[in-house]
Design an enzyme around this catalytic site. Structure first.
Site, PDB file in Angstrom:
ATOM      1  N   CYS A  94       0.831  -1.210   0.000  1.00  0.00           N
ATOM      2  CA  CYS A  94       0.000   0.000   0.000  1.00  0.00           C
ATOM      3  C   CYS A  94       0.869   1.266   0.000  1.00  0.00           C
ATOM      4  O   CYS A  94       1.484   1.603   1.010  1.00  0.00           O
ATOM      5  CB  CYS A  94      -0.924  -0.036   1.213  1.00  0.00           C
ATOM      6  SG  CYS A  94      -1.874   1.469   1.466  1.00  0.00           S
ATOM      7  N   CYS A 144      -0.179   3.908   2.526  1.00  0.00           N
ATOM      8  CA  CYS A 144       0.207   3.501   3.883  1.00  0.00           C
ATOM      9  C   CYS A 144       1.645   3.913   4.163  1.00  0.00           C
ATOM     10  O   CYS A 144       1.951   4.455   5.225  1.00  0.00           O
ATOM     11  CB  CYS A 144       0.069   1.988   4.050  1.00  0.00           C
ATOM     12  SG  CYS A 144      -1.596   1.352   3.800  1.00  0.00           S
TER      13      CYS A 144
END
Length: 105
Positions: A30, A33
């Site tokens: 991600c 993230c």
């Protein structure tokens, strides 16, 4: 305060031993993230949140911790008070996470 890395094996005990907890759920793949990690660390060092424990959980390798917050998207943030889920937000904006943490303090 440092951000604690948690897994399914220690997640419940972290929630029990800390009154106010904010959790960032992430995955290695991600991008948002990864981009949010320095912001989360900076929030953990904010004196306004001195009573809050900051926790990182890999959502892919910790399915039980993920279920406790009902993770639907990444990055995903959840706040727990006395081991109970208070609220969640799926966001990559620092202000949204800050607003969520304010529900604890």
């Amino acid at each position: 305060m440092a951000v604690i890395k948690a897994t399914d094996s220690d997640f419940a005990s972290i929630l029990k031993s800390n009154q106010h907890v904010v959790v960032k759920y992430f995955a290695d793949w991600c991008g948002n993230c990864r981009l949010f990690s320095p912001k989360f660390k900076r929030l953990s060092e904010d004196e306004h949140f001195a009573t809050v424990t900051f926790v990182d959980v890999n959502a892919e390798t910790s399915p039980e911790a993920r279920k406790m917050a009902g993770v639907t998207n990444l990055p995903f943030f959840a706040v727990f008070k006395n081991g109970n889920l208070v609220d969640t937000v799926a966001a990559s904006k620092e202000e949204a996470v800050r607003t969520l943490i304010h529900k604890l303090v």
